[in-house]
Design an enzyme around this catalytic site. Sequence first.
Site, short mmCIF file in Angstrom:
data_model
loop_
_atom_site.label_atom_id
_atom_site.label_comp_id
_atom_site.label_asym_id
_atom_site.label_seq_id
_atom_site.Cartn_x
_atom_site.Cartn_y
_atom_site.Cartn_z
CD GLU A 209 31.65 4.81 -12.16
OE1 GLU A 209 32.41 4.50 -11.24
OE2 GLU A 209 31.76 4.31 -12.88
CG ASP B 157 31.80 -3.53 -16.99
OD1 ASP B 157 32.81 -2.75 -16.83
OD2 ASP B 157 31.34 -4.11 -16.15
#
Length: 267
Positions: A160, A73
Site C-alpha cells: 500500500e 484484521d
Amino acid sequence: MTEFQKIKHTFAFTNKNTKAWGVLALCVTLHAGKVAASPNNTKITINNHEISKNMLQKEQPIHSSEDYLKGIDVSHYQGKVDWHKVASTGVHFAFVKATQGIHTIDKQYHHNWHQTKKAGIKRGVYHYFDPSLDAQQQAKHFLSTTQHDFGELPPVIDIEAFENVSAKQVIDELKLFLSHVSETTMCKPIIYTSPGFWSQLNDHEFGEYALWLAEYSVKPRIPDGWSSWLFWQYSSKGKVHGINSPVDLSYFSSSTQALEALSCSKQ
C-alpha cells in the site's frame, strides 16, 4: 515454473429494477498431485477438502451486508485483544499481522496467533511489504517467523505504499516476494491493496493472485488486473467487543465452506 494452486474468481454486479445481483464464481485449478476436477465432476477437492461446486457459487440477490461472512484484521495497533469476546460477536475470520520489512515482528503477533485459534476463529497471516527493501529477504523473514504456518487461510502480502521508490521497482520487488513464497510453500498468497494505490502502478499482471480489496466506499472499485475481490476491507473504523480501539472490517465473498477450502497450511 512449478504449477501452483490457482484460484480465479469473478464477481459481477448488474442493476435491474433497483436490485443488485451478485454472481461469484470461484474456478479452481489445483496443484499437480492434489486433485484436479474435470468439467463433469460435481465435486472438487481443495487442500484435502471435498466440497460441492455449488458451494463456490452464489447466484442470488445480494440485498445487504448480511450476505457476506464478516472478519477483521489486527496488529499491535489494536493492543491486546480478547479473542473470546471477539468470537462471541460472530466474527468468522481474522488476518493477523506477523511481519514488516526484513526485521520487524509485530508485537502482538504471537498473542493474536495463538488466541485466535483457541477462540475458534479462522486465521490468516500477513506481511506488510516495503518495496524499498530486498523482496527475497522480506519473504524469508515472513516465512521464518510464521514457520510456514498460515492458519486456515492463505498468506497475505499487504502492499500500500511506495516508500520512495518507482512504480517499476514496486512491481519488480512484489513479483520476487510472491514468487519466493509461492515456490517455497506451494501456496499462492493473497494481495491486499487499494484501487487508489494500485492505479499508480499502472499494472494489470497480478490477476492470478486473489485480491483482498481495501476500499471504503459503498460500491468498491476493482483495481486493474482483477475482475473481482475475494475479501473486501470496507471500513477502518470498526468497533468490536474485545478490542479497545478501532479495527479494520472485511467481508468474504462466498460461503463458510468456500472459506474453509482456502487453507493451504499443513494440518
